[in-house]
Motif scaffolding. Structure first.
Motif, PDB file in Angstrom:
ATOM      1  N   PRO A  66       0.823  -1.223   0.000  1.00  0.00           N
ATOM      2  CA  PRO A  66       0.000   0.000   0.000  1.00  0.00           C
ATOM      3  C   PRO A  66       0.850   1.263   0.000  1.00  0.00           C
ATOM      4  O   PRO A  66       0.779   2.072   0.930  1.00  0.00           O
ATOM      5  CB  PRO A  66      -0.805  -0.137   1.291  1.00  0.00           C
ATOM      6  CG  PRO A  66       0.077  -0.924   2.196  1.00  0.00           C
ATOM      7  CD  PRO A  66       0.906  -1.836   1.328  1.00  0.00           C
ATOM      8  N   GLY A  67       1.609   1.460  -1.038  1.00  0.00           N
ATOM      9  CA  GLY A  67       2.517   2.612  -1.093  1.00  0.00           C
ATOM     10  C   GLY A  67       1.939   3.762  -1.884  1.00  0.00           C
ATOM     11  O   GLY A  67       0.818   3.690  -2.397  1.00  0.00           O
ATOM     12  N   ILE A  68       2.739   4.825  -2.018  1.00  0.00           N
ATOM     13  CA  ILE A  68       2.212   6.001  -2.702  1.00  0.00           C
ATOM     14  C   ILE A  68       2.315   5.864  -4.226  1.00  0.00           C
ATOM     15  O   ILE A  68       1.581   6.519  -4.947  1.00  0.00           O
ATOM     16  CB  ILE A  68       2.937   7.308  -2.281  1.00  0.00           C
ATOM     17  CG1 ILE A  68       4.436   7.179  -2.435  1.00  0.00           C
ATOM     18  CG2 ILE A  68       2.556   7.715  -0.882  1.00  0.00           C
ATOM     19  CD1 ILE A  68       5.143   8.500  -2.278  1.00  0.00           C
ATOM     20  N   GLY A  69       3.176   5.014  -4.710  1.00  0.00           N
ATOM     21  CA  GLY A  69       3.312   4.828  -6.150  1.00  0.00           C
ATOM     22  C   GLY A  69       2.029   4.284  -6.748  1.00  0.00           C
ATOM     23  O   GLY A  69       1.484   4.835  -7.706  1.00  0.00           O
ATOM     24  N   SER A  70       1.522   3.217  -6.139  1.00  0.00           N
ATOM     25  CA  SER A  70       0.296   2.610  -6.668  1.00  0.00           C
ATOM     26  C   SER A  70      -0.900   3.544  -6.461  1.00  0.00           C
ATOM     27  O   SER A  70      -1.796   3.612  -7.296  1.00  0.00           O
ATOM     28  CB  SER A  70       0.052   1.255  -6.007  1.00  0.00           C
ATOM     29  OG  SER A  70       0.173   1.349  -4.615  1.00  0.00           O
ATOM     30  N   TYR A  71      -0.862   4.270  -5.359  1.00  0.00           N
ATOM     31  CA  TYR A  71      -1.922   5.247  -5.079  1.00  0.00           C
ATOM     32  C   TYR A  71      -1.982   6.282  -6.196  1.00  0.00           C
ATOM     33  O   TYR A  71      -3.075   6.596  -6.723  1.00  0.00           O
ATOM     34  CB  TYR A  71      -1.618   5.928  -3.742  1.00  0.00           C
ATOM     35  CG  TYR A  71      -2.627   6.936  -3.255  1.00  0.00           C
ATOM     36  CD1 TYR A  71      -3.969   6.594  -3.117  1.00  0.00           C
ATOM     37  CD2 TYR A  71      -2.229   8.224  -2.894  1.00  0.00           C
ATOM     38  CE1 TYR A  71      -4.887   7.519  -2.643  1.00  0.00           C
ATOM     39  CE2 TYR A  71      -3.133   9.153  -2.426  1.00  0.00           C
ATOM     40  CZ  TYR A  71      -4.465   8.799  -2.296  1.00  0.00           C
ATOM     41  OH  TYR A  71      -5.367   9.712  -1.828  1.00  0.00           O
ATOM     42  N   ALA A  72      -0.840   6.797  -6.591  1.00  0.00           N
ATOM     43  CA  ALA A  72      -0.780   7.825  -7.626  1.00  0.00           C
ATOM     44  C   ALA A  72      -1.275   7.276  -8.959  1.00  0.00           C
ATOM     45  O   ALA A  72      -2.065   7.925  -9.652  1.00  0.00           O
ATOM     46  CB  ALA A  72       0.640   8.347  -7.768  1.00  0.00           C
TER      47      ALA A  72
END
Lengths: 337, 327
Positions: free
Chosen positions: A286-292
């Motif tokens: 659940p990191g910010i890369g996939s979020y973006a």
């Protein structure tokens, strides 16, 4: 030193302002209509228009910008259209996930790449030099999602040594109290060794995947930089003084060779932090890369804005850190530099 | 000085030293049968134009040659030990303690990110010249010995904060820290201004006299060599062409190259018009087989028998490698 830090911080202000403007404009210029997406495929044009009004998207650009600045000052990055959650809160939980993964990967990469590069340069043409060449070539040629899948296949599916690649913690564990957001550190603060081991277990495969990728530029830069320094005049002087090879290599050569390595480290770090979407996907991280990426696909501009802002601030901070490190390592990088 | 009775043992005796460089473009025969001897406390000068093998000789003696260099033949006996056949471990003990070297371009020859006092202390600590407690004080003492003003403060300076002349003094302090028996000074004044040159040479001469230290001065400046060397060894293209006591060499050069070299050296009462350049250049040392006399292509006294192996004309204190020496 303080003066240097202050100077660099001041120099960063225009950059940050530029980022604020550009992210605002960019996210408005994205293809796709957020209102249409939010309303759903069955919505009537009237419903879409209502939503557009509700989101404030019908107002003039400059009004939206002023609102945006006001929100930023209050630490409000808006809400995600898809999840309804405040972007700030998502970033606060997701950034540590990515940062913990990236940092661990970097530590592993540095621990392997730097000695490898140093030895490859000192014993040029030996087996360790060839090993270093093979490892760096593999590191740049293997895509991270492939390395990740391969590691999962071997260590989870075949050997069963690793836990399933399903995020930061096994479902049987609940995350530690939020202090730093880094599970490894928070679990130690909570004195929960079992949790620490569980979190580490989840981290090992994705961190190794990223480490393999980060190894290559670091080892190459270390080797090249060491070779350049080892052939310089002052190394010959050190040898002529009969200094031990350990002193020559570590105290004399490596300390002089470390600057380009630090620069590369900063670049690799910022790149990994934002660009490891594929690894995050493979390991359900659940990191910010996939979020973006998810937000971008959904034309969900608030998270994208928040992501770009965060990354920009991180870059500024990282560059500052590297500048300070330069000053610590090299006396010639003075206050006046 | 070089009165050589049968039992006389010089401090350093180099015999038949040959060095090759294995490069991608072929083997460079950089040194062939180089031989000279040096007594305790004696100062000799290795002179010759750039590329004649002066520095290669020095690096080979210390065992700090480029990895491409191979010593193919020869001995260099120093204090009863053949330096050329010693393992790196033994050489590391000797370097900096018994054999020291100072280099040209002193600023680049010092570690740019280490205070100079620490660099001197490194050498002292390595060779047991001082312990952790006294190393700092001893380093300051050495800086004072090479006449650096305010040595206490300068010990904390980095090379980039010092002038070239100061850096060369630091180099000398490092080289002499453990009182070596032999100092090799490789073009120690190249790149320094004239007044600094004189000061540095005076310093080297005074300190070597004070300590009874033998010195090999490597230079292309015959004038400088004449001032401080007891004996001069003239090198050309990896050969030693002539060795003679300084006064004799200048008064009565026997090798045609030496005469040319002296003719190309500016001196008092000589105008620029009097100087003559040496015709031709060094032969390409990669082309085997090289002529027996590597100077023959540039030589005005060349004759048919110059193709024969070089003679070694040994006189009382001198040696000339030439079939047709000047008388």
């Amino acid at each position: 030193m303080l003066q240097l830090i202050a100077q660099r911080l001041t120099a960063a202000v225009p950059g940050v302002l530029g980022v604020i403007v550009v992210t605002f404009l960019l996210s408005r210029a994205l293809p796709g209509d957020p209102a249409a997406y939010f309303a759903g495929p069955a919505a009537t044009p009237q419903a879409i228009e209502e939503i557009r009004q509700k989101l404030g998207l019908d107002r003039p650009m400059w009004e939206q910008f002023i609102d945006y600045i006001g929100d930023l000052v209050r630490g409000d990055l808006g809400n995600s259209l898809t999840t309804g959650q405040p972007v700030m809160q998502e970033l606060v939980t997701r950034l540590p996930a990515s940062a913990e993964l990236t940092l661990l990967a970097l530590v592993v990469a540095v621990l392997v790449a730097v000695p490898l590069g140093v030895l490859a340069a000192v014993k040029q043409g030996s087996w360790i030099d060839h090993l270093s060449r093979v490892v760096t070539t593999a590191g740049v040629s293997l895509p991270t999602f492939f390395t990740g899948l391969l590691l999962v296949y071997v260590f989870y599916y075949k050997l069963g040594w690793a836990p399933p690649p399903l995020g930061r913690l096994d479902i049987y564990f609940s995350p530690p109290d939020h202090v730093t957001g880094f599970y490894l550190i928070d679990s130690l603060i909570a004195r929960d060794l079992e949790l620490f081991v569980a979190a580490l277990g989840q981290l090992i495969l994705p961190a190794s995947t990223l480490a393999v990728f980060a190894l290559a530029p670091l080892a190459r830069m270390t080797r090249a930089s060491m070779l350049a320094v080892l052939s310089s005049d002052f190394i010959r002087t050190a040898k002529a003084g009969g200094l031990r090879s350990h002193t020559v290599v570590v105290t004399y050569a490596f300390r002089n060779a470390v600057l380009p390595v630090v620069t590369t480290l900063g670049m690799v770090f910022s790149f990994l932090l934002g660009a490891n979407v594929l690894v995050e996907k493979v390991f359900s991280w659940p990191g910010i890369g996939s979020y973006a990426i998810e937000s971008l696909i959904a034309s969900d501009y608030a998270p994208v804005q928040g992501f770009v802002m965060t990354m920009a601030l991180l870059y500024v901070f990282l560059n500052l850190l590297i500048d300070v490190l330069y000053g610590v390592i090299d006396p010639r990088v003075g206050i006046d530099a | 000085m070089t009165d050589a009775p049968v039992t006389h043992i010089p401090l350093l005796s180099v015999e038949e030293l040959s060095v090759e460089f294995r490069t991608r473009n072929g083997t460079v025969f950089a040194l062939e049968d180089v031989g000279f001897a040096l007594d305790k406390g004696e100062t000799i000068a290795l002179v010759g134009e750039s590329g004649s093998g002066k520095s290669v000789t020095a690096f080979a003696l210390l065992g700090i040659s480029d990895p491409a260099a191979k010593v193919t033949k020869g001995r260099a006996v120093f204090g009863g030990l053949d330096l050329l056949s010693q393992p790196e471990k033994v050489l590391r003990e000797l370097r900096g303690r018994e054999l020291s070297m100072i280099f040209q371009n002193p600023r680049a020859a010092l570690n740019p990110i280490r205070p100079i006092g620490k660099q001197i202390a490194d050498i002292l600590l390595r060779h047991g010249g001082a312990t952790g407690q006294t190393a700092k004080a001893k380093a300051v003492e050495m800086l004072a010995a090479v006449r650096i003003p305010d040595p206490e403060r300068r010990a904390k300076a980095y090379p980039f904060e010092l002038s070239g002349g100061m850096c060369q003094r630091v180099m000398i302090a490092m080289a002499l820290a453990c009182s070596p028996a032999l100092l090799i000074a490789d073009e120690p004044t190249t790149g320094l201004d004239v007044t600094t040159q004189a000061a540095i040479m005076d310093l080297i001469r005074d300190l070597s006299r004070e300590r009874g230290m033998a010195t090999i001065l490597i230079t292309h400046d015959l004038g400088l060599a004449a001032e401080i060397a007891d004996r001069i060894v003239v090198m050309h293209a990896g050969h030693i062409v002539e060795t003679a006591p300084t006064a004799q060499l200048f008064a009565n050069p026997r090798h045609p190259y030496t005469r040319r070299l002296i003719g190309a050296t500016p001196g008092e009462g000589r105008s620029l018009a009097d100087l003559t350049a040496i015709p031709g250049g060094l032969p390409d040392l990669r082309k085997a087989p090289l002529p027996a006399c590597r100077y023959s292509a540039r030589c005005e006294r060349r004759a048919a028998d110059c193709e024969a192996p070089l003679p070694r004309l040994v006189a009382a204190h001198s040696l000339t490698a030439c079939h047709h020496p000047l008388s």
